[in-house]
Design a protein around this motif. Structure first.
Motif, PDB file in Angstrom:
ATOM      1  N   LEU A   1       0.814  -1.211   0.000  1.00 58.04           N
ATOM      2  CA  LEU A   1       0.000   0.000   0.000  1.00 58.04           C
ATOM      3  C   LEU A   1       0.861   1.282   0.000  1.00 58.04           C
ATOM      4  CD1 LEU A   1      -2.921   0.793  -0.113  1.00 58.04           C
ATOM      5  CD2 LEU A   1      -3.127   0.423   2.328  1.00 58.04           C
ATOM      6  N   GLY A   2       1.739   1.368  -0.985  1.00 55.71           N
ATOM      7  CA  GLY A   2       2.496   2.601  -1.193  1.00 55.71           C
ATOM      8  C   GLY A   2       3.748   2.774  -0.365  1.00 55.71           C
ATOM      9  N   ARG A   3       3.985   1.876   0.586  1.00 50.50           N
ATOM     10  CA  ARG A   3       5.185   1.987   1.431  1.00 50.50           C
ATOM     11  C   ARG A   3       6.029   0.726   1.335  1.00 50.50           C
ATOM     12  NH1 ARG A   3       4.233   5.051   6.541  1.00 50.50           N
ATOM     13  NH2 ARG A   3       3.713   7.092   5.717  1.00 50.50           N
ATOM     14  N   ILE A   4       7.315   0.891   1.590  1.00 51.53           N
ATOM     15  CA  ILE A   4       8.144  -0.300   1.749  1.00 51.53           C
ATOM     16  C   ILE A   4       8.044  -0.727   3.207  1.00 51.53           C
ATOM     17  CG2 ILE A   4      10.531  -1.108   1.719  1.00 51.53           C
ATOM     18  CD1 ILE A   4      10.745   0.528  -0.905  1.00 51.53           C
ATOM     19  N   VAL A   5       7.639  -1.978   3.418  1.00 56.47           N
ATOM     20  CA  VAL A   5       7.416  -2.432   4.796  1.00 56.47           C
ATOM     21  C   VAL A   5       8.539  -3.324   5.308  1.00 56.47           C
ATOM     22  CG1 VAL A   5       4.912  -2.154   4.707  1.00 56.47           C
ATOM     23  CG2 VAL A   5       5.926  -4.355   4.082  1.00 56.47           C
ATOM     24  N   GLU A   6       9.378  -3.825   4.411  1.00 57.89           N
ATOM     25  CA  GLU A   6      10.525  -4.612   4.870  1.00 57.89           C
ATOM     26  C   GLU A   6      11.645  -4.547   3.834  1.00 57.89           C
ATOM     27  OE1 GLU A   6       9.625  -8.501   6.401  1.00 57.89           O
ATOM     28  OE2 GLU A   6      11.711  -8.796   7.029  1.00 57.89           O
TER      29      GLU A   6
ATOM     30  N   GLU B   1      18.686 -13.166   1.783  1.00 55.29           N
ATOM     31  CA  GLU B   1      18.706 -14.169   2.854  1.00 55.29           C
ATOM     32  C   GLU B   1      17.925 -13.651   4.067  1.00 55.29           C
ATOM     33  OE1 GLU B   1      21.443 -13.164   1.211  1.00 55.29           O
ATOM     34  OE2 GLU B   1      21.690 -14.976  -0.002  1.00 55.29           O
ATOM     35  N   GLU B   2      18.157 -12.386   4.424  1.00 54.48           N
ATOM     36  CA  GLU B   2      17.484 -11.844   5.606  1.00 54.48           C
ATOM     37  C   GLU B   2      15.976 -11.834   5.422  1.00 54.48           C
ATOM     38  OE1 GLU B   2      20.947  -8.726   7.120  1.00 54.48           O
ATOM     39  OE2 GLU B   2      19.520  -8.088   5.610  1.00 54.48           O
ATOM     40  N   VAL B   3      15.534 -11.275   4.307  1.00 50.98           N
ATOM     41  CA  VAL B   3      14.091 -11.052   4.145  1.00 50.98           C
ATOM     42  C   VAL B   3      13.358 -12.354   3.821  1.00 50.98           C
ATOM     43  CG1 VAL B   3      12.319  -9.848   2.797  1.00 50.98           C
ATOM     44  CG2 VAL B   3      14.419  -8.660   3.447  1.00 50.98           C
TER      45      VAL B   3
ATOM     46  N   PRO C   1      11.930 -13.738   7.435  1.00 43.49           N
ATOM     47  CA  PRO C   1      11.072 -12.552   7.315  1.00 43.49           C
ATOM     48  C   PRO C   1      10.580 -12.076   8.666  1.00 43.49           C
ATOM     49  CG  PRO C   1       9.870 -14.526   6.692  1.00 43.49           C
ATOM     50  CD  PRO C   1      11.298 -14.943   6.890  1.00 43.49           C
ATOM     51  N   ARG C   2      10.453 -10.763   8.811  1.00 46.59           N
ATOM     52  CA  ARG C   2       9.940 -10.229  10.077  1.00 46.59           C
ATOM     53  C   ARG C   2       8.519  -9.713   9.930  1.00 46.59           C
ATOM     54  NH1 ARG C   2      15.149  -6.620  11.783  1.00 46.59           N
ATOM     55  NH2 ARG C   2      16.526  -8.367  12.215  1.00 46.59           N
ATOM     56  N   HIS C   3       8.294  -8.950   8.871  1.00 44.13           N
ATOM     57  CA  HIS C   3       6.979  -8.317   8.748  1.00 44.13           C
ATOM     58  C   HIS C   3       5.900  -9.371   8.483  1.00 44.13           C
ATOM     59  CE1 HIS C   3       3.804  -5.587   7.560  1.00 44.13           C
ATOM     60  NE2 HIS C   3       4.533  -4.604   8.047  1.00 44.13           N
ATOM     61  N   PRO C   4       4.766  -9.286   9.191  1.00 41.07           N
ATOM     62  CA  PRO C   4       3.697 -10.266   8.962  1.00 41.07           C
ATOM     63  C   PRO C   4       3.259 -10.330   7.493  1.00 41.07           C
ATOM     64  CG  PRO C   4       3.254  -9.027  10.953  1.00 41.07           C
ATOM     65  CD  PRO C   4       4.463  -8.389  10.321  1.00 41.07           C
TER      66      PRO C   4
ATOM     67  N   HIS D   1      17.685   1.117   3.100  1.00 40.73           N
ATOM     68  CA  HIS D   1      18.829   0.220   3.011  1.00 40.73           C
ATOM     69  C   HIS D   1      18.954  -0.487   4.366  1.00 40.73           C
ATOM     70  CE1 HIS D   1      20.342   4.283   4.100  1.00 40.73           C
ATOM     71  NE2 HIS D   1      20.881   3.611   5.082  1.00 40.73           N
ATOM     72  N   GLY D   2      19.828  -1.469   4.452  1.00 39.99           N
ATOM     73  CA  GLY D   2      19.971  -2.186   5.731  1.00 39.99           C
ATOM     74  C   GLY D   2      18.791  -3.111   5.973  1.00 39.99           C
ATOM     75  N   ARG D   3      18.734  -3.612   7.196  1.00 40.63           N
ATOM     76  CA  ARG D   3      17.724  -4.605   7.564  1.00 40.63           C
ATOM     77  C   ARG D   3      16.650  -3.910   8.378  1.00 40.63           C
ATOM     78  NH1 ARG D   3      14.456  -7.987   7.078  1.00 40.63           N
ATOM     79  NH2 ARG D   3      14.198  -9.832   8.366  1.00 40.63           N
ATOM     80  N   GLU D   4      15.434  -3.842   7.843  1.00 41.87           N
ATOM     81  CA  GLU D   4      14.389  -3.102   8.531  1.00 41.87           C
ATOM     82  C   GLU D   4      13.024  -3.731   8.272  1.00 41.87           C
ATOM     83  OE1 GLU D   4      15.001   1.489   8.293  1.00 41.87           O
ATOM     84  OE2 GLU D   4      15.096   0.619   6.282  1.00 41.87           O
ATOM     85  N   ALA D   5      12.119  -3.576   9.233  1.00 40.75           N
ATOM     86  CA  ALA D   5      10.728  -3.968   9.027  1.00 40.75           C
ATOM     87  C   ALA D   5       9.849  -2.948   9.746  1.00 40.75           C
ATOM     88  CB  ALA D   5      10.477  -5.366   9.575  1.00 40.75           C
ATOM     89  N   ALA D   6       8.800  -2.491   9.067  1.00 37.76           N
ATOM     90  CA  ALA D   6       7.905  -1.483   9.645  1.00 37.76           C
ATOM     91  C   ALA D   6       6.754  -2.184  10.362  1.00 37.76           C
ATOM     92  CB  ALA D   6       7.370  -0.572   8.538  1.00 37.76           C
ATOM     93  N   CYS D   7       7.028  -2.626  11.594  1.00 32.86           N
ATOM     94  CA  CYS D   7       6.001  -3.345  12.367  1.00 32.86           C
ATOM     95  C   CYS D   7       6.226  -3.049  13.847  1.00 32.86           C
ATOM     96  CB  CYS D   7       6.119  -4.851  12.090  1.00 32.86           C
ATOM     97  SG  CYS D   7       5.105  -5.875  13.167  1.00 32.86           S
ATOM     98  N   HIS D   8       5.138  -2.707  14.549  1.00 34.06           N
ATOM     99  CA  HIS D   8       5.277  -2.414  15.979  1.00 34.06           C
ATOM    100  C   HIS D   8       5.729  -3.643  16.764  1.00 34.06           C
ATOM    101  CE1 HIS D   8       3.660   1.568  15.569  1.00 34.06           C
ATOM    102  NE2 HIS D   8       2.500   1.137  15.088  1.00 34.06           N
ATOM    103  N   VAL D   9       5.304  -4.834  16.308  1.00 38.15           N
ATOM    104  CA  VAL D   9       5.590  -6.053  17.075  1.00 38.15           C
ATOM    105  C   VAL D   9       6.902  -6.701  16.626  1.00 38.15           C
ATOM    106  CG1 VAL D   9       4.700  -8.327  17.746  1.00 38.15           C
ATOM    107  CG2 VAL D   9       3.104  -6.411  17.395  1.00 38.15           C
ATOM    108  N   HIS D  10       7.099  -6.788  15.309  1.00 37.58           N
ATOM    109  CA  HIS D  10       8.273  -7.520  14.797  1.00 37.58           C
ATOM    110  C   HIS D  10       9.276  -6.615  14.080  1.00 37.58           C
ATOM    111  CE1 HIS D  10       6.858 -11.489  15.867  1.00 37.58           C
ATOM    112  NE2 HIS D  10       5.655 -11.131  15.441  1.00 37.58           N
ATOM    113  N   GLY D  11       9.259  -5.336  14.431  1.00 33.53           N
ATOM    114  CA  GLY D  11      10.079  -4.388  13.666  1.00 33.53           C
ATOM    115  C   GLY D  11      11.539  -4.327  14.073  1.00 33.53           C
ATOM    116  N   ALA D  12      11.896  -4.901  15.206  1.00 34.32           N
ATOM    117  CA  ALA D  12      13.258  -4.700  15.710  1.00 34.32           C
ATOM    118  C   ALA D  12      14.292  -5.317  14.783  1.00 34.32           C
ATOM    119  CB  ALA D  12      13.392  -5.322  17.090  1.00 34.32           C
TER     120      ALA D  12
END
Ligand SMILES: Nc1ncnc2c1ncn2[C@@H]1O[C@H](COP(=O)(O)OP(=O)(O)OP(=O)(O)O)[C@@H](O)[C@H]1O
Ligand code: SF4
Ligand SMILES: [Mg+2]
Length: 321
Positions: free
Chosen positions: A224-229, A234-236, A240-243, A310-321
Motif C-alpha cells: 500500500l504505497g510503502r516499503i514495509v521490509e 537471505e534476511e528477508v 522474514p519479520r513483517h507479517p 537500506h539495511g535490515r528493517e521492518a515497519a512493524c510495531h511487534v516484529h520491527g526490531a
C-alpha cells in the motif's frame, strides 16, 4: 556505499477517480540501489510497484520527495530527462507489447541509438547488444520479425534494446511474468551475468518471491504505497519479520509454514487506514499476538516511520526490531 539511484521520501498521489479521494500510490518511500546491485521490489497487485518504478525513471513526476542518480537530483527538463533515460533503461514485462510487430529485430534494437543520435557504428552496436542479450550469432536475428521468435527470444530482443545504450541501471517491470519456467530461468541467468560482467545494476519489479530469491541481492517488500521490509535476500526471505512478508512467503509451494490467508479487503491507496496500514489484514493482530505484546492499540492507531531504504528493517510495531 554511495547509492547509484536513490529515492528520498517519494510520494506519488493520483487525483481521485469520479470525484473520490486521491490515490496515494507511492506514500513515502526511501530506496537505495547500489552500483552492481540487483534489488527486487515485491508486493501484490496495486501496491504501487510500477508507479514507484516509473517515478525512478522520471516517467512520473513525484508529488513530493526526490530521486537522485549518481549523486545528482533528477532534472525534469526534457534534455536532461533524455540523457537520464540513456543511463537508466526500462525493460517492460510483456515483450510482445513492447515490440512493434512490423519492425525487424535490427530496427527494434537500433531504435534507441537513433533516438539518441548515436554517432558510432550502428550495425556493430546492434550486433554487440544482441550478443550480450544471448542472441548469437546476432546477424542471424537482424531481419527476423517478433512473430518469428519464441517468447524468450522476444524478451532478449527487448533486453538488447535496453543494453544497446550501455545503461548503468535497468528497471525491469515483471520481466519474465509472461514466460514459462525454463525461459524464466534463462532470462534470470542473463540478468545475473550482466551484473557480474558489466556491473549493471537493476531494479526488478515482481509479484514473485521465488524469482526475487533467485536473482536479487536485496529485497524491498511494498504494501500500500510503502516499503514495509528491506534487507538482503537471505534476511528477508529466509527470516522474514513483517507479517505481510511472512504471509507472502507462506503461500509458496516450498514454504515450511502453513499458508496464511490474508483477511480483509485488498488494499486501496485512496483509503489508507490509520495506524499500521496492514492492520486490517494482519495475522499477528488477528491472532492476539499483538494484544499479548501490549501493542494492539499501537497497531490500530500509530503509523510507522518510513524505512530508510537500506539495511535490515521492518515497519512493524511487534516484529520491527
Ligand atoms: N494514472 C493513474 N491514475 C489513478 N490511479 C492510478 C494511476 N496509475 C496507477 N494508479 C493506482 O495506483 C495504485 C498502484 O498502481 P501500480 O500500477 O503502481 O501497482 P503495481 O504494484 O504495479 O500493480 P501490478 O502488480 O498489478 O502491476 C493502484 O491502486 C492503481 O489503481
Ligand atoms: S504493526 Fe501490528 S498490524 Fe502492523 S504488521 Fe505489525 S503486528 Fe501487524
Ligand atoms: Mg505493475
Amino acid at each position: 556505499m554511495n547509492p547509484l539511484l536513490s529515492a528520498s521520501d517519494l510520494h506519488v498521489v493520483f487525483p481521485g477517480r469520479r470525484g473520490g479521494p486521491p490515490a496515494r500510490a507511492v506514500d513515502g518511500v526511501h530506496l537505495d540501489i547500489g552500483a552492481g546491485e540487483i534489488v527486487a521490489l515485491v508486493g501484490e497487485s496495486g501496491c504501487g510497484k510500477t508507479t514507484l518504478a516509473r517515478s525512478l525513471l522520471g516517467l512520473v513526476r513525484p508529488t513530493s520527495g526526490s530521486v537522485t542518480f549518481a549523486g545528482a537530483p533528477l532534472s525534469y527538463r526534457s534534455a536532461a530527462l533524455k540523457a537520464y533515460r540513456r543511463r537508466v533503461q526500462l525493460v517492460l514485462q510483456d515483450p510482445s507489447g513492447s515490440l512493434n510487430p512490423r519492425h525487424t529485430v535490427y530496427d527494434a534494437v537500433a531504435e534507441g541509438l537513433r533516438i539518441h543520435g548515436y554517432g558510432g557504428d550502428e550495425r556493430a552496436a546492434v550486433a554487440s547488444a544482441l550478443s550480450r542479450a544471448g542472441l548469437r550469432p546476432p546477424e542471424r536475428f537482424f531481419l527476423r520479425y517478433p512473430h518469428e521468435l519464441s517468447g524468450g527470444q522476444r524478451q532478449r530482443v527487448v533486453i538488447a534494446g535496453a543494453l544497446v545504450l550501455e545503461p548503468e541501471l535497468i528497471v525491469a517491470d515483471e520481466p519474465v511474468a509472461s514466460l514459462d519456467a525454463s525461459v524464466r530461468g534463462e532470462i534470470l541467468a542473463l540478468l545475473l551475468r550482466l551484473r557480474d560482467k558489466l556491473g549493471l545494476s537493476a531494479l526488478v519489479v515482481t509479484h514473485d518471491l521465488g524469482l526475487a530469491w533467485n536473482i536479487a541481492d536485496r529485497v524491498a517488500v511494498m504494501y500500500l504505497g510503502r516499503i514495509v521490509e528491506t534487507g538482503t535476500v537471505e534476511e528477508v526471505l529466509a527470516a522474514p519479520r513483517h507479517p505481510y512478508t511472512r504471509a507472502l512467503l507462506s503461500v509458496l509451494p516450498e514454504s515450511p509454514t502453513a499458508p496464511v490467508v490474508l483477511a480483509g479487503e485488498p488494499p486501496d491507496p485512496s483509503r489508507v487506514p490509520a495506524g499500521c496500514r496492514f492492520h486490517a489484514r494482519c495475522q499477528v493482530l488477528a491472532s492476539g499476538e499483538a494484544e499479548r505484546a501490549g501493542l494492539a492499540s499501537a497497531c490500530r492507531t500509530r503509523d510507522l516511520p518510513v524505512l530508510n531504504g537500506h539495511g535490515r528493517e521492518a515497519a512493524c510495531h511487534v516484529h520491527g526490531a
